[in-house]
Design a protein around this motif. Sequence first.
Motif, PDB file in Angstrom:
ATOM      1  N   LYS A  23       0.841  -1.199   0.000  1.00 24.51           N
ATOM      2  CA  LYS A  23       0.000   0.000   0.000  1.00 24.51           C
ATOM      3  C   LYS A  23       0.883   1.260   0.000  1.00 24.51           C
ATOM      4  O   LYS A  23       0.639   2.202  -0.756  1.00 24.51           O
ATOM      5  N   SER A  24       1.922   1.257   0.814  1.00 22.48           N
ATOM      6  CA  SER A  24       2.818   2.423   0.866  1.00 22.48           C
ATOM      7  C   SER A  24       3.572   2.584  -0.448  1.00 22.48           C
ATOM      8  O   SER A  24       3.734   3.696  -0.950  1.00 22.48           O
ATOM      9  N   ILE A  84       6.838   6.609   2.569  1.00 24.94           N
ATOM     10  CA  ILE A  84       8.103   6.041   3.017  1.00 24.94           C
ATOM     11  C   ILE A  84       7.972   5.224   4.306  1.00 24.94           C
ATOM     12  O   ILE A  84       8.936   4.668   4.806  1.00 24.94           O
ATOM     13  N   GLU A  85       6.743   5.177   4.852  1.00 21.05           N
ATOM     14  CA  GLU A  85       6.518   4.364   6.047  1.00 21.05           C
ATOM     15  C   GLU A  85       5.413   3.360   5.776  1.00 21.05           C
ATOM     16  O   GLU A  85       4.547   3.609   4.935  1.00 21.05           O
ATOM     17  N   PRO A  86       5.403   2.223   6.506  1.00 21.43           N
ATOM     18  CA  PRO A  86       4.343   1.241   6.277  1.00 21.43           C
ATOM     19  C   PRO A  86       2.964   1.838   6.560  1.00 21.43           C
ATOM     20  O   PRO A  86       2.823   2.641   7.478  1.00 21.43           O
ATOM     21  N   SER A  87       1.983   1.478   5.759  1.00 19.62           N
ATOM     22  CA  SER A  87       0.628   2.011   5.939  1.00 19.62           C
ATOM     23  C   SER A  87      -0.086   1.283   7.067  1.00 19.62           C
ATOM     24  O   SER A  87       0.221   0.135   7.377  1.00 19.62           O
ATOM     25  N   ILE A 134       1.818  -9.838   8.311  1.00 20.61           N
ATOM     26  CA  ILE A 134       2.354  -8.916   9.325  1.00 20.61           C
ATOM     27  C   ILE A 134       1.776  -7.522   9.048  1.00 20.61           C
ATOM     28  O   ILE A 134       2.148  -6.865   8.072  1.00 20.61           O
ATOM     29  N   ALA A 135       0.887  -7.070   9.925  1.00 22.20           N
ATOM     30  CA  ALA A 135       0.227  -5.778   9.698  1.00 22.20           C
ATOM     31  C   ALA A 135       1.139  -4.596  10.039  1.00 22.20           C
ATOM     32  O   ALA A 135       1.016  -3.526   9.457  1.00 22.20           O
ATOM     33  N   LYS A 136       2.028  -4.809  11.054  1.00 21.30           N
ATOM     34  CA  LYS A 136       2.898  -3.689  11.476  1.00 21.30           C
ATOM     35  C   LYS A 136       4.358  -4.120  11.437  1.00 21.30           C
ATOM     36  O   LYS A 136       4.943  -4.447  12.472  1.00 21.30           O
ATOM     37  N   PRO A 137       4.956  -4.167  10.265  1.00 19.85           N
ATOM     38  CA  PRO A 137       6.356  -4.616  10.193  1.00 19.85           C
ATOM     39  C   PRO A 137       7.303  -3.618  10.876  1.00 19.85           C
ATOM     40  O   PRO A 137       7.355  -2.448  10.497  1.00 19.85           O
ATOM     41  N   GLY A 154       9.576  -1.895   8.589  1.00 15.20           N
ATOM     42  CA  GLY A 154       8.902  -1.579   7.325  1.00 15.20           C
ATOM     43  C   GLY A 154       9.564  -0.448   6.548  1.00 15.20           C
ATOM     44  O   GLY A 154       9.713  -0.512   5.322  1.00 15.20           O
ATOM     45  N   THR A 155       9.994   0.596   7.265  1.00 18.07           N
ATOM     46  CA  THR A 155      10.612   1.739   6.576  1.00 18.07           C
ATOM     47  C   THR A 155      11.919   1.307   5.908  1.00 18.07           C
ATOM     48  O   THR A 155      12.233   1.737   4.792  1.00 18.07           O
ATOM     49  N   GLN A 156      12.661   0.425   6.596  1.00 23.46           N
ATOM     50  CA  GLN A 156      13.925  -0.066   6.000  1.00 23.46           C
ATOM     51  C   GLN A 156      13.643  -0.887   4.736  1.00 23.46           C
ATOM     52  O   GLN A 156      14.395  -0.812   3.763  1.00 23.46           O
ATOM     53  N   ILE A 157      12.557  -1.671   4.767  1.00 27.81           N
ATOM     54  CA  ILE A 157      12.222  -2.483   3.584  1.00 27.81           C
ATOM     55  C   ILE A 157      11.890  -1.555   2.407  1.00 27.81           C
ATOM     56  O   ILE A 157      12.395  -1.733   1.286  1.00 27.81           O
ATOM     57  N   LEU A 158      11.066  -0.540   2.688  1.00 26.79           N
ATOM     58  CA  LEU A 158      10.684   0.396   1.616  1.00 26.79           C
ATOM     59  C   LEU A 158      11.918   1.108   1.053  1.00 26.79           C
ATOM     60  O   LEU A 158      12.036   1.322  -0.154  1.00 26.79           O
ATOM     61  N   LYS A 159      12.858   1.417   1.941  1.00 28.94           N
ATOM     62  CA  LYS A 159      14.080   2.092   1.502  1.00 28.94           C
ATOM     63  C   LYS A 159      14.930   1.170   0.618  1.00 28.94           C
ATOM     64  O   LYS A 159      15.472   1.583  -0.416  1.00 28.94           O
TER      65      LYS A 159
END
Length: 379
Positions: free
Chosen positions: A262-263, A269-272, A287-290, A293-298
């Motif tokens: 979704k993000s 840049i942060e998990p939704s 996993i709803a709140k990884p 998550g921000t590191q994965i998106l980066k």
Amino acid sequence: MTKLICNSCSKVYSADDPVWRCNCGGILDIKFTPQIDIENIKSKFSGMWKYRDSIPIDNDNSIISFQEGLTPLLEIETEGGRLFVKQDHLFPTGSYKDRGASVLISKVKELGITKVVEDSSGNAGASVAAYCAKAGIECDIYVPESTSEGKLAQIELYGAKLHKIPGSRENTAEAVMDAAEKNYYASHSWNPWFFQGTKTYAYEVCEQLGWIPPDIVILPAGNGTLFLGAYIGFKELMDAGIIETIPKMIAIQTENCAPLYKSYTNKLIEPSIIQSVSDTLAEGIAIAKPVRGTQILKAVEQTNGEILAVTENEIKTSLYSMMKQGYYIEPTSAAVIAGAVNYQKKYREDIMNKTLVTVFTGHGLKGTDKLLKINKSEK
Ligand SMILES: Cc1ncc(COP(=O)(O)O)c(C=O)c1O
Ligand SMILES: [Zn+2]
């Protein structure tokens, strides 16, 4: 010198400090520059520990290992074409989590810790339980009540104390936090030592391809422990001048729980925040709140990668397709293959001469109860 550094406030901790998170609540990363000499990789250790010089455990006597790793890299046929699959379902406990658990529990031993707690959808819990059994370390594992029977059996029989938590995976993550206040949290998502093990995926893939990195790597992203570990591994190899580029990294989620997808699609840049999580066959990536998550998106952005989300039907189709070729994998692993097939179909022309690599993350034998249910409902 190896150090732990906070991702939020940059506070630095010594590698001898038994911390799993910063005092400020931030996630920690390990700062360590391996000296990699591929001519000299022949070490006295087998499996993934052959990359011993790149794994920052001080003392060889601390190493807890079943000589795991160096899993076969097989080429398979999908509806989208051919691609390489790392057979990480063949690890001692039946999932790639053993990569992380071997290094993390070695560090736990090195720190002189005698009890740990961990929460998981089942596979990481089974891994931590097995390595703690070998190390003689006490452990408490928290899992959702709905976890596959094979994983529950493993955790208990390895001698861990099993806590079955009603509700969602997030309820389990909340339940462990009390215990983590009083005990060392051997968390596969929070604890940075776990990623020093999962990074060996990248080392193995590159070595198996003659030290030429693949063009595209397709991995699951629940908490992203393999995804981020692989990114660290490829980056270390690039920084050491052994490979020239990091592959495009493609993260796979399930549509029924897709905070990162979704993000990614909304360029955030942060998990939704996910309002409600629907049931999914892919229990390992729900996993709803990884936490990272921000590191994965980066990492996706930095490698010019992409995030895809698969449907339940696509998971089933890939599950049957793999089973019919003789690969007994769990449904979460089939979700990753479904994502790989979607990627292959989306970029059919562009990837004709490219090397694609993915993974079988978990063995089907651990989830036979659920596989039988799926098969029954299809008849
Ligand atoms: C079989 C399997 N595949 C994939 C994953 C996803 O791993 P991660 O949450 O580290 O992204 C898990 C996690 O439990 C798993 O058990
Ligand atoms: Zn901090």
